[in-house]
Design a protein around this motif. Structure first.
Motif, PDB file in Angstrom:
ATOM      1  N   HIS A 107       0.834  -1.212   0.000  1.00 10.62           N
ATOM      2  CA  HIS A 107       0.000   0.000   0.000  1.00 10.62           C
ATOM      3  C   HIS A 107       0.861   1.251   0.000  1.00 10.62           C
ATOM      4  N   LYS A 114      -5.635   5.395   1.818  1.00 12.02           N
ATOM      5  CA  LYS A 114      -4.721   4.285   1.581  1.00 12.02           C
ATOM      6  C   LYS A 114      -5.004   3.699   0.206  1.00 12.02           C
ATOM      7  N   ARG A 116      -4.254   0.634  -2.149  1.00 12.98           N
ATOM      8  CA  ARG A 116      -3.680  -0.708  -2.063  1.00 12.98           C
ATOM      9  C   ARG A 116      -2.923  -1.067  -3.348  1.00 12.98           C
ATOM     10  N   THR A 157      -2.314  -1.346  -9.092  1.00 15.10           N
ATOM     11  CA  THR A 157      -3.055  -0.936  -7.888  1.00 15.10           C
ATOM     12  C   THR A 157      -4.460  -1.531  -7.905  1.00 15.10           C
TER      13      THR A 157
END
Ligand SMILES: [Zn+2]
Length: 467
Positions: A107, A114, A116, A157
């Motif tokens: 992350h 956030k 990931r 991502t």
């Protein structure tokens, strides 16, 4: 809710050779099709041999993105036919048998969000197609295989972004991070490429391929959201499809066919054995990794008392933080941080940092010391900077050439203060009733002395006159 996911391809720089052969990694320096060999051309009987340094650098990226690192990594063949791919397959990584890419889930934090990271994988870059000719009639396509087989890192991502602004913030942080690691040079043409997937509430996922720069990536995402919202508002269904980014017209266009993952017929690359990532190698890499941007920032704040915002700007930029590291000591650190972030960064655009080739850490230290010892004012230092950047001359030479030396003669300065007091009778009256406005008069003295007057002495002299 809008969902955006990214696949970022970043070339690994500062490597000697390609990913599986001894051809040079700096393919840009060769005449077309002269940086090739039987291995990167996939000729029968040739065998790939993995570049250990490339695995190490890709692993460093994974570690910096807080990714897990697998015990063993494997390579796969991704089969497809395209003129830029001499072997008709690309050697890449995939997580078919558990996590076998260089980086597993991780992350990155932007603000309080956030993002990931799904995985980080190492793969070979294809060759390059060059289109020549203006009209469709006389257009020809040339192929250059110099780039084929050079190492590329792909960062995937999760669809955690909600708008193009978050995408831009992520890209800024990511390119700073890659540059800080010394593994990538975003200023090189084609060093960063990306794909994106975008879906809006109630619509299907659309993939955008072929985005040639970070700058265009934000634009492509923005365009695609607007296009989908426009369809949605007219009750037209948004089909699941792949679209290409047209970087001339700055729009996405529907791609004629979409290859599904299944079409690639992935299978294990039998010519490269599984690679065990020993703990001591990982420990060594962690030790070798340069200090992270966030740790630099903390150090600048706690050790030198540099304001948080200045520390943030300074630590994010590898070029300038290196310059800071090379020039500062306990005493002048704050002054140097100030010169870099307020004067130097304003003077030299980030993309033109190479123009700072004549500017050294010695110049920076001399400037800070001259300000601190009262030899020149901050203002004069600012005036000296463009000349130093341009000529690379010593600070003492430039002070003499531009007559920037501090006006230390109090008698001289006192005469100028008198002049200002007699010329600015209205402001003097005001300053007498409201001492806050005396700064206006200090400014006038500064103008007359071309910034050479010491502001503190000027203030003292002015206050005496106003009593
Ligand atoms: Zn080769």
């Amino acid at each position: 809710m809008t969902k955006i996911g990214l696949e970022i391809h970043s070339q690994l720089t500062n490597l000697e050779s390609k990913l599986f052969c001894s051809c040079k990694a700096n393919y840009r320096e060769y005449a077309p099709n002269t940086n090739i060999c039987p291995i990167c051309m996939g000729l029968p009987g040739s065998l790939p041999r993995i570049n250990k340094k490339a695995i190490e650098k890709a692993t460093m990226i994974a570690l910096a993105l807080n990714c897990s690192t697998p015990e063993k990594i494997a390579f796969f063949r991704k089969n497809y036919f395209y003129p830029d791919l001499p072997k008709n397959f690309q050697i890449t990584q995939l997580n078919i048998y558990g996590d076998t890419s260089v980086g597993g889930p991780g992350h990155i934090i932007i603000g309080d969000k956030k993002i990931r990271i799904t995985r980080v994988q190492l793969e070979e870059d294809p060759g390059r197609l060059i289109y020549e000719g203006s009209s469709s009639k006389n257009q020809i396509t040339l192929v250059d295989y110099n780039r084929a087989g050079t190492p590329l890192v792909e960062i995937v991502t999760e669809p955690d972004f909600e708008n193009p602004k978050q995408v831009r913030e992520f890209l800024n942080i990511l390119s700073n991070l890659l540059e800080n690691l010394g593994v990538s040079d975003p200023s090189l043409d084609g060093a960063m490429r990306a794909d994106a997937n975008v879906s809006i509430e109630g619509g299907n996922k659309v993939e955008i391929k072929n985005i040639g720069s970070f700058h265009d990536l934000e634009k492509a995402v923005h365009f695609e959201i607007t296009r989908q919202e426009s369809l949605h508002s007219r009750n037209i269904p948004i089909p699941q499809e792949t679209r290409h980014w047209d970087d001339k017209r700055k729009i996405t266009i529907s791609a004629r066919s979409k290859e599904e993952e299944l079409d690639y017929r992935y299978f294990l690359e039998g010519d490269i054995p599984w690679i065990r990532m020993e703990k001591d190698i990982l420990d060594m890499l962690k030790k070798e990794m340069p200090e992270s941007i966030s740790s630099k920032k903390e150090r600048y704040i706690s050790k030198y008392g540099i304001p948080a915002q200045v520390a943030d700007v300074l630590s994010s930029d590898k070029f300038y933080s290196d310059l800071f590291e090379a020039s500062h000591n306990e005493k002048n650190a704050k002054e140097i941080a100030n010169i870099i972030t307020t004067d130097l960064m304003g003077l030299v655009d980030t993309r033109e940092k190479r123009e700072l080739s004549k500017f050294t850490s010695v110049h920076l230290r001399d400037l800070a010391d001259a300000i601190q010892s009262g030899m020149i004012t901050r203002n004069s230092a600012k005036n000296a900077l463009p000349e130093i950047v341009k000529t690379g001359k010593d600070l003492s030479r430039i002070i003499a050439d531009l007559d920037l030396g501090n006006m230390s003669d109090e008698f001289e300065l006192s005469k100028i203060v008198d002049e200002v007091v007699s010329e600015e009778s209205e402001a003097v009256k005001q300053a007498k009733s409201n001492p806050q406005t005396v700064n206006y008069l200090v400014g006038k003295v500064m103008q007359k002395t071309k910034g050479k007057a010491d502001p503190k002495i000027t203030m003292t002299l002015l206050k005496k006159k106003l009593e």
